[in-house]
Scaffold this active site. Structure first.
Site, PDB file in Angstrom:
ATOM      1  N   TYR A 457      52.399 123.501  -1.307  1.00 31.86           N
ATOM      2  CA  TYR A 457      53.134 122.844  -0.216  1.00 31.86           C
ATOM      3  C   TYR A 457      53.084 121.317  -0.389  1.00 31.86           C
ATOM      4  O   TYR A 457      54.057 120.691  -0.715  1.00 31.86           O
ATOM      5  CB  TYR A 457      52.570 123.270   1.145  1.00 31.86           C
ATOM      6  CG  TYR A 457      53.420 122.779   2.300  1.00 31.86           C
ATOM      7  CD1 TYR A 457      54.599 123.431   2.624  1.00 31.86           C
ATOM      8  CD2 TYR A 457      53.060 121.666   3.046  1.00 31.86           C
ATOM      9  CE1 TYR A 457      55.405 122.982   3.661  1.00 31.86           C
ATOM     10  CE2 TYR A 457      53.842 121.205   4.093  1.00 31.86           C
ATOM     11  CZ  TYR A 457      55.016 121.863   4.391  1.00 31.86           C
ATOM     12  OH  TYR A 457      55.809 121.413   5.417  1.00 31.86           O
ATOM     13  N   SER A 537      60.127 125.208   2.306  1.00 35.49           N
ATOM     14  CA  SER A 537      60.358 124.011   3.112  1.00 35.49           C
ATOM     15  C   SER A 537      60.000 122.781   2.277  1.00 35.49           C
ATOM     16  O   SER A 537      60.616 122.544   1.236  1.00 35.49           O
ATOM     17  CB  SER A 537      59.560 124.091   4.414  1.00 35.49           C
ATOM     18  OG  SER A 537      60.028 123.165   5.355  1.00 35.49           O
ATOM     19  N   ASP A 621      69.015 128.662   9.554  1.00 35.66           N
ATOM     20  CA  ASP A 621      67.921 127.703   9.420  1.00 35.66           C
ATOM     21  C   ASP A 621      68.397 126.349   9.934  1.00 35.66           C
ATOM     22  O   ASP A 621      69.144 125.652   9.251  1.00 35.66           O
ATOM     23  CB  ASP A 621      67.471 127.596   7.960  1.00 35.66           C
ATOM     24  CG  ASP A 621      66.189 126.785   7.805  1.00 35.66           C
ATOM     25  OD1 ASP A 621      65.808 126.094   8.777  1.00 35.66           O
ATOM     26  OD2 ASP A 621      65.578 126.832   6.735  1.00 35.66           O
ATOM     27  N   HIS A 656      64.232 129.546   9.650  1.00 38.64           N
ATOM     28  CA  HIS A 656      63.298 128.905   8.739  1.00 38.64           C
ATOM     29  C   HIS A 656      62.114 129.800   8.384  1.00 38.64           C
ATOM     30  O   HIS A 656      61.341 129.479   7.494  1.00 38.64           O
ATOM     31  CB  HIS A 656      62.808 127.597   9.367  1.00 38.64           C
ATOM     32  CG  HIS A 656      62.235 126.626   8.393  1.00 38.64           C
ATOM     33  ND1 HIS A 656      62.948 126.138   7.314  1.00 38.64           N
ATOM     34  CD2 HIS A 656      61.014 126.049   8.322  1.00 38.64           C
ATOM     35  CE1 HIS A 656      62.187 125.291   6.643  1.00 38.64           C
ATOM     36  NE2 HIS A 656      61.007 125.228   7.221  1.00 38.64           N
TER      37      HIS A 656
END
Length: 685
Positions: A457, A537, A621, A656
């Protein structure tokens, strides 16, 4: 290696050109940003047909689906919590699309309180939040349709379980903060005039809803003037109903804080903190004492106390000082539970409200502990414990004695005893030591041929701590290695670690991830032919940047709901609030050039063989709009050299990720793992 022939849909190119600081940047796929156009809709249909046609030819796709289904199919419950005369908890029987809210009175039989599976036939309407009034007689809950961040709010009489006529529409990024039994505070934006899924939302406001009145009569209490313009505003009410707190921010890091004494005739806002370079929020109150959590002058976070009569920063006093480890606190039974991250592993200490240490909480092992929350008068609290091979187990904790008992240990088909997790430290490009946890079957041979998923991430102060996931367990059951590095940009080592992966230092994030992949290869866990990189993301940006910078590193790339157009991300929905991490293409020439240098959409080059790529996104999203993924897939399909497929999987009636039905989750992971293994040359399981 067996291949599947792919003929991609033709994607029209436009002639849009933007000029930044005298530099012309073409944006030929700008038209895909219009999520309401017939042309975009037709493109989505055509791409999904190609993708589903490809996936249907993977011989063991259904077999993988069965593995995922088998591991998801176990009873999952949450820690219970008390509201009024009832104890509430969430439970999923295993394959229910959405978890059901149950309640019981005393030792009576549990009964269904809210069943979100009845909100819609296909499970795409989910329960997003649930809060109760002071005496538990009323409940307010949010629903999300198709995963959208736009929510509806309903109010229920808890005794009769009947809805009352207090439905609220167009609520977004909001809690529901009750004041006694009279009403609640919530947040939202003005509804966009254009597409609600992509139009910029820039000014957040807090409203008060009085029970029994219309939403049209709700009082706007904060954020209604240009001088008070904030992108994110949240309201909270102290448990004693005395104080109303407002946190106001323009980005995902740093906030202002204001308060109001609800028992006073003076309704003016009192400033707790005006500076937005650090974070603060109210943990609890103790009479006139405000107990606050902040990283003001404390990158690893500390707890301070302030007097309600004079709460500004210069009057704060340390209650639990900063340590070398990152702090995340909670409260229950008039105590503070301080969870510390030590190399991403949990340690928990229990303090009283005077800051005196009561005990160090004994945890069941090495992993992640969570929850430890409750009301001031609670005598018992609950905490969860998990790691990559241990399904989330709930423990009860006696606040007075510290006695711990197992409350719920789930019975799963996954045998965690057959798998091992190891934490290693590797060296990144600039010499920084980075931790990584690697999990695999205990009999795995380090021969360089193990299918390996490298997940990351690296942003927004988010920490990746070890947690059990049925879908990760499925990857392990399929013979895979799962590796998670705690790269810069995250919060594992506090604010400094976060900032080391932001704006003009964002490349550190990508370098850390690349070095993690190289470590796995050098130590024979895998090789480039058997390595997949995955993230969602901000992690989708990570994958997009790494695959364009190092196309040779991995054989498969899986960017999910990614931020992929770094020149325009801030023009959609709440994207402008991410500028703390990213900077924007408009703020300076240096920042523009830096973003242009790694923006995935702008760094796909002709004549390069990129990994087999499956971009995943969803048509609802409205956090990271699907246009990012659309444009990235289009430019990859245009420039990909060689036979590696470049597909995009676009989920319909989904957002999302939050609230995704279990049935869709099974399908998604069957496709993701099938695509991954097939493109590593694995022909049978």
């Amino acid at each position: 290696m067996t291949t599947i022939n792919v003929t991609y849909p033709t994607t029209a190119k436009g002639d849009v050109v933007d000029t930044y600081f005298g530099v012309d940047v073409a944006d030929p796929y700008r038209w895909l940003e219009d999520d309401r156009s017939a042309e975009t809709e037709a493109w989505v249909v055509a791409q999904n047909q190609v993708t589903q046609g490809y996936l249907a030819n993977i011989p063991y796709r259904d077999q993988i689906a069965e593995v995922v289904k088998n591991l998801i199919n176990y009873e999952r419950v949450t820690a219970p919590f008390q509201e009024g005369e009832y104890t509430y908890f969430y439970k999923n029987d295993g394959l229910q699309n959405q978890s059901v809210v149950y309640r019981q009175k005393g030792d009576g039989e549990p009964e269904v309180f809210i069943d979100p599976n009845k909100f819609s036939e296909d499970g795409t309407v989910s329960l997003a939040a649930l809060t109760f009034s002071e005496d538990g007689s009323l409940a307010a809950y949010q629903t999300s349709t198709g995963g959208s961040d736009w929510r509806e709010v309903y109010v229920m009489n808890t005794e009769t379980k009947e809805l009352i006529a207090d439905k609220l529409d167009n609520v977004k990024f909001s809690g529901l903060a009750w004041y006694k039994n009279e009403g609640f505070y919530y947040s939202s934006y003005d509804k966009p005039e254009g597409s609600e899924l992509s139009e910029k939302t820039d000014q957040h406001k807090v409203y008060y809803h009085k029970i029994g009145t219309s939403q049209a009569d709700d009082i706007q209490i904060f954020g209604h003037t240009e001088a008070e313009k904030h992108r994110y505003v949240w309201a909270g009410v102290s448990e004693d109903n005395r104080f109303l707190f407002i946190n106001a921010a323009n980005s995902t890091s740093g906030n202002r804080m204001y308060m109001r004494d609800l028992t006073s005739e003076n309704t003016d806002w009192v400033t707790v903190k005006e500076d937005i370079t650090s974070d603060v929020y109210a943990l609890t109150t103790d009479g006139d004492r405000l107990i606050l959590v902040t990283n003001e002058g404390a990158p690893n976070t500390k707890i301070v106390v302030a007097d309600a009569a004079n709460p500004s920063v210069e009057n704060w006093r340390d209650l639990i000082p900063e340590t070398e480890n990152v702090l995340t606190p909670s409260t229950a039974g008039g105590n503070i539970f301080a969870e510390y991250m030590v190399d991403a592993i949990s340690q928990v200490k229990q303090y009283d409200l005077k800051g005196e240490l009561i005990r160090t909480v004994e945890l069941p092992g090495i992993g992640s502990a969570g929850t430890f929350s409750g009301k001031e008068n609670d005598t018992k609290t609950y905490f969860t414990f998990t790691n990559y091979s241990t399904p989330t187990t709930i423990y009860s904790f006696d606040i007075e004695s510290g006695a711990t008992d197992v409350f719920n240990r789930p019975a799963t088909a996954f045998d965690g005893e057959q798998f091992v997790s190891k934490q290693v430290f590797y060296t990144s490009k600039d010499g920084t030591k980075v931790p990584m946890i690697i999990t695999h079957h205990k009999d795995t041979e380090l021969n360089g041929k193990n299918p390996t998923m490298l997940y990351g991430y690296g942003g927004f102060n988010v920490s990746l701590t070890p947690r059990y996931s049925s879908t990760v367990a499925a990857w392990l059951e399929l013979g895979g290695v799962y590796a998670v590095p705690n790269i810069r940009g995250g919060g594992e080592y506090g604010k400094a670690w976060h900032q080391a992966g932001t704006q003009l230092q964002k490349q550190n994030v990508f370098d850390d991830f690349i070095a993690a992949g190289e470590y796995l290869i050098e130590n024979n866990y895998t090789s480039s032919d058997y390595l997949a990189i995955r993230g969602g993301s901000n992690g989708g940006l990570l994958v997009g940047a790494v695959m364009t910078q190092r196309p040779d590193l991995a054989s498969v790339a899986l960017p999910a709901v990614g931020v992929l157009d770094m020149l325009r991300y801030h023009t959609f929905t709440a994207g402008a609030g991410w500028a703390y991490d990213y900077g924007t293409s408009e703020q300076s020439e240096e920042m523009f050039q830096y973003l242009l240098g790694y923006s995935p959409v702008h760094n796909v080059k002709a004549g390069v063989e990129y990994p087999a790529t499956m971009v995943t996104t969803a048509d609802h999203d409205d956090r990271v709009v699907p246009a990012h993924s659309f444009k990235f897939a289009a430019v990859l399909q245009e420039h990909q050299t060689g036979s590696n497929p470049t597909l995009i999987r676009i989920e319909t009636d989904a957002g999302h990720g939050a609230g995704t039905p279990v049935s869709k989750t099974i399908e998604q992971y069957a496709d993701i793992y099938g695509f991954t293994l097939f493109n590593m040359g694995i022909t049978e399981l």
